[in-house]
Design a protein around this motif. Structure first.
Motif, PDB file in Angstrom:
ATOM      1  N   SER A   1       0.850  -1.195   0.000  1.00  0.00           N
ATOM      2  CA  SER A   1       0.000   0.000   0.000  1.00  0.00           C
ATOM      3  C   SER A   1       0.880   1.237   0.000  1.00  0.00           C
ATOM      4  CB  SER A   1      -0.909   0.012   1.235  1.00  0.00           C
ATOM      5  OG  SER A   1      -1.467   1.289   1.439  1.00  0.00           O
ATOM      6  N   TRP A   2       0.721   2.108  -0.997  1.00  0.00           N
ATOM      7  CA  TRP A   2       1.499   3.351  -1.040  1.00  0.00           C
ATOM      8  C   TRP A   2       1.110   4.273   0.111  1.00  0.00           C
ATOM      9  CZ3 TRP A   2       5.445   2.353  -3.664  1.00  0.00           C
ATOM     10  CH2 TRP A   2       5.407   1.676  -4.881  1.00  0.00           C
ATOM     11  N   GLY A   3      -0.157   4.312   0.457  1.00  0.00           N
ATOM     12  CA  GLY A   3      -0.587   5.176   1.537  1.00  0.00           C
ATOM     13  C   GLY A   3       0.069   4.840   2.854  1.00  0.00           C
ATOM     14  N   ARG A   4       0.296   3.547   3.088  1.00  0.00           N
ATOM     15  CA  ARG A   4       0.864   3.138   4.381  1.00  0.00           C
ATOM     16  C   ARG A   4       2.261   3.700   4.587  1.00  0.00           C
ATOM     17  NH1 ARG A   4       3.907  -1.067   6.570  1.00  0.00           N
ATOM     18  NH2 ARG A   4       4.229  -2.071   4.553  1.00  0.00           N
ATOM     19  N   VAL A   5       3.070   3.774   3.522  1.00  0.00           N
ATOM     20  CA  VAL A   5       4.449   4.247   3.688  1.00  0.00           C
ATOM     21  C   VAL A   5       4.590   5.742   3.465  1.00  0.00           C
ATOM     22  CG1 VAL A   5       5.482   2.019   3.152  1.00  0.00           C
ATOM     23  CG2 VAL A   5       4.983   3.606   1.286  1.00  0.00           C
ATOM     24  N   LEU A   6       3.641   6.365   2.739  1.00  0.00           N
ATOM     25  CA  LEU A   6       3.785   7.791   2.418  1.00  0.00           C
ATOM     26  C   LEU A   6       2.975   8.700   3.330  1.00  0.00           C
ATOM     27  CD1 LEU A   6       3.718   7.632  -1.483  1.00  0.00           C
ATOM     28  CD2 LEU A   6       5.710   7.855   0.016  1.00  0.00           C
ATOM     29  N   ASP A   7       1.815   8.250   3.791  1.00  0.00           N
ATOM     30  CA  ASP A   7       0.954   9.119   4.597  1.00  0.00           C
ATOM     31  C   ASP A   7       1.621   9.640   5.871  1.00  0.00           C
ATOM     32  OD1 ASP A   7      -1.128   9.169   2.835  1.00  0.00           O
ATOM     33  OD2 ASP A   7      -2.290   7.604   3.811  1.00  0.00           O
TER      34      ASP A   7
END
Length: 791
Positions: free
Chosen positions: A593-599
């Protein structure tokens, strides 16, 4: 549409003229650089200006040299009669080199001989179609080798001239397919000739935050990322050339694979590195299990490292005894706590705060010692004044017992020492990571020595941030060296003054300028201080604290949370291009998940773009890989292949006993048919070494693993080493074992099956059972055997 010999000759004349202009520019810049290097003397400002001129001319010369290959690759004939030649860099007709936006602004009234592919005037070359012509009548693709035009292809985009023909497919289809079908050399090349509209939109995106490019295998993610780096350096050169663009890849093989792309585009202000290469002085080559790497990659490790630092800021349970000059001195807990709180209250990192502890503890010890040896035994009067006590304090700091006590209370730590001590002690791990399970803590425990792994590097970086560095000693050393240089320079001036003519009258002597009138010792010393001629990229590689202007991350789905923390620290502006495919995430520490590492860093300030066309993998091979993708996740969509190879994948089942022999036989037969092509054998991790050695012994010109040498026609890799690479032919060995070796084995198999640009083969020893998804794949698509043959 191939063109006549007359058109070929016309383009040859134009291209020859361009190369002639390139040679003139190169000679001009070489002369300027030589004159700069020959310049000597001057004050500090003059030396700075000389260094800046040297760097500017050296960079421009590097760009001009890089443009030698394929300088011009296209032409646009516009509806208004204008003709634009497009190339890897811009050339002006009169003066200068318009390879970058600033140069073009300085000579905007000069008609360009060659338009840089990144300039706005070149964009229709990538966007124009017969339906939306962008003002283009005809698009021409020019191919040359060794300054000789070998082919030209034309696309007529004016609907009226084309008699109503409609073309909405690939831009420059003939040139694109020729590039896709060309043999692989082991080095990636630029795609400026064949950039497609969806790629062009991402390359030129004005998004200033974090741009995420999600794309399946073969969609050109890596090419888009590298060309975006070149585009940003073109449009924002003044900011980025100084700060440098960092390109992060998954492994050193991948970095060698892409290493020629940006230099070929004339860009040198770029640093290529793996995450494991981002700590200067550390070579991260230690092998460790995926499970250990996963634990080290968790964001919770940041608090573990911080706790490990706090644990080293120790206070005794009751007291600490220190032997000094025959006296036993006593540091009680309250004294040690006061010193610790004083240092922590300064809000300085651990090492810069240490002098506060040293001074406070040594002061208490010195006063205790002074009371014992410097007090009158009859009336109790203190015999030592404050100056004498201070002398004792300074002298104590040379005593081994005192220094050992200080090191126990507040040691001067390097990141390497901190982590070595932490991972070498189960008690230290338990104290720093109380929230981890016993199994996780056991994975962190290791014997001292053996070097560092890539997963250690973000932890070393985290430790370096928390520990800081006490630079006082370095500043003292630099000042001492400066004074030595000034003293030597003064001696030179004194000799020069002593050699003046002595037979002049006083009034004559007063009128003559002396060397002291022109320069003093400080300035003379500065002139002879060695200049730093390293490029910005070289300085960035050697400086852990360097902050980059833009960061590009390839195969980004493989990065751990701690690796993301490191990269975000290195790019405070959070200007990044992130490319990857969550369906290909094989590392346990990676992300789905991109959101998990970027958020946690840029919540609401990152944007997702998707690449949907598969340029690398033929439709026949992608049909096999799509079966595996469906098992990974029903909602995952495979990219659409733009071509067919006409060659079906094949499969061959053998017995376990004959695996090695049959594999050597298959590789030898496949390798014998290679002409300007490359074959990759992708194996499970556990079989890489034995099968690699067997193949290398039976087949000539084979490299195994991440070989630093020149590319071989046959290479044996595991899936991790094959990440991001492509080969003409791929042979996947024991797919079932690839799946079984990792909780993300299906993702790894998907990667392995999508490395080929022409042919795919599968060699296995047993019936494959779920969850591999391979039984029906093999039954439906891979069993092409005829009488024991696999072709």
């Amino acid at each position: 549409m191939l063109l006549s010999s007359e058109a070929l000759r016309a383009e040859q004349e134009y291209v020859s003229m361009l190369y002639g202009r390139l040679d003139e520019l190169r000679e001009h810049v070489t002369g300027r650089l030589a004159r700069v290097l020959a310049t000597s003397g001057g004050n500090a400002q003059a030396r700075v200006e000389k260094d800046a001129a040297h760097a500017a001319y050296a960079e421009r010369l590097a760009r001009l040299n890089a443009a030698e290959h394929g300088l011009c690759f296209g032409r646009l004939d516009m509806l208004d009669g204008e003709c634009r030649h497009i190339g890897r860099m811009g050339l002006l007709s009169e003066t200068g080199d318009a390879g970058h936006a600033e140069d073009a602004e300085d000579a905007e009234d000069t008609a360009p001989l060659l338009i840089d592919w990144r300039a706005p005037a070149a964009r229709p070359f990538y966007l124009a179609t017969a339906v939306t012509s962008e003002g283009v009548r005809l698009r021409r693709h020019i191919k040359d080798r060794d300054r000789t035009v070998t082919e030209i292809h034309d696309e007529l985009l004016d609907l009226e001239s084309a008699a109503g023909a409609r073309h909405e497919g690939l831009a420059g289809e003939a040139t694109l397919l020729a590039a896709l079908n060309a043999g692989r050399t082991g080095r990636m090349t630029d795609i400026v000739q064949t950039i497609q509209a969806e790629q062009d939109r991402i390359i030129r995106s004005e998004h200033t935050g974090v741009l995420v490019v999600q794309g399946g295998p073969g969609t050109g993610k890596t090419a888009v990322a590298l060309h975006r780096a070149a585009y940003l350096l073109y449009t924002r050169r003044r900011q980025l050339a100084r700060r440098v663009v960092l390109v992060v890849g998954p492994n050193t093989t991948f970095l060698r694979y892409i290493g020629n792309v940006l230099p070929a585009l004339g860009e040198t202000s770029v640093l290529l590195s793996t995450v494991g290469g981002l700590y200067p002085g550390v070579t991260a080559e230690r092998e460790e299990t995926p499970e250990t790497a996963e634990v080290k990659g968790r964001l919770a490790m940041a608090e573990v490292v911080a706790a490990a630092v706090r644990d080293r800021e120790w206070v005794p349970g009751d007291h600490l005894e220190v032997e000094y000059e025959g006296e036993t001195l006593r540091l009680d807990r309250r004294t040690c706590e006061r010193a610790r709180d004083l240092a922590r209250g300064s809000l300085s990192p651990h090492n810069p705060a240490r002098p506060l502890v040293v001074r406070e503890i040594s002061r208490v010890l010195a006063e205790q010692y002074a009371e014992r040896v410097g007090t009158d035994p009859f009336d109790g009067e203190r015999l030592l004044d404050d100056g004498q006590v201070e002398s004792i304090r300074r002298e104590m700091l040379t005593d081994e017992a005192v220094l050992a006590a200080l090191d126990e209370l507040w040691p001067d730590l390097t990141p390497q020492r901190l982590l070595t001590d932490l991972f070498g002690s189960s008690d230290r791990i338990a104290s720093a990571a109380p929230g981890f399970t016993p199994e996780d803590r056991a994975l962190l425990l290791r014997e001292p020595g053996g070097g560092w792994s890539p997963a250690d590097v973000p932890l070393l970086d985290e430790a370096a941030e928390l520990l800081g560095e006490d630079t006082r000693a370095e500043r003292i050393r630099q000042e001492y060296e400066r004074r030595e240089r000034v003293s030597y320079a003064q001696g030179v001036l004194d000799v020069a003054m002593g050699s003046r003519a002595t037979d002049l009258e006083d009034d004559q002597e007063a009128e003559i300028l002396t060397v002291n009138d022109l320069v003093d010792a400080d300035r003379l010393a500065e002139r002879h201080q060695e200049a730093d001629h390293r490029t910005s990229a070289e300085r960035a590689a050697a400086d852990r604290t360097w902050t980059f202007g833009h960061v590009i991350v390839d195969e980004a789905q493989e990065l751990s949370e701690m690796a993301w923390r490191l990269l975000m620290r290195r790019c405070p502006a959070k200007s990044m291009t992130v490319v990857g495919d969550t369906a290909q995430s094989g590392d346990l520490a990676g992300t789905l998940s991109w959101g998990r590492v970027l958020d946690p860093y840029v919540k609401g300030r990152w944007r997702l773009e998707n690449l949907t066309r598969n340029y690398r993998v033929p439709a026949e091979i992608m049909a096999v890989a799509t079966e595996v993708l469906a098992e990974i996740g029903a909602d995952l969509e495979a990219p659409v292949s733009v071509r067919e190879s006409g060659v079906e994948p094949w499969g061959l089942r053998v017995s376990p006993e004959e695996l090695a022999d049959r594999l050597i036989e298959v590789v030898a037969i496949e390798a014998a048919g290679l002409t300007d092509r490359r074959l990759a054998v992708i194996t499970p991790d556990s079989l890489l070494e034995p099968l690699g050695l067997a193949i290398a012994a039976g087949v000539p010109e084979v490299s195994v693993g991440e070989d630093p040498g020149a590319p071989s026609p046959v290479v044996v890799l595991n899936v991790r080493q094959a990440k991001g690479l492509e080969f003409d032919e791929v042979l996947v060995v024991e797919p079932g074992l690839i799946v079984a070796e990792s909780p993300r084995g299906l993702n790894n198999l998907y990667v392995a099956l999508t490395r080929a640009t022409r042919r795919l083969g599968v060699l296995h020893t047993a019936e494959l059972t779920p969850p591999s998804a391979m039984p029906r794949v093999l039954d439906a698509r891979l069993d092409r055997q005829r009488n024991g043959k696999w072709r």
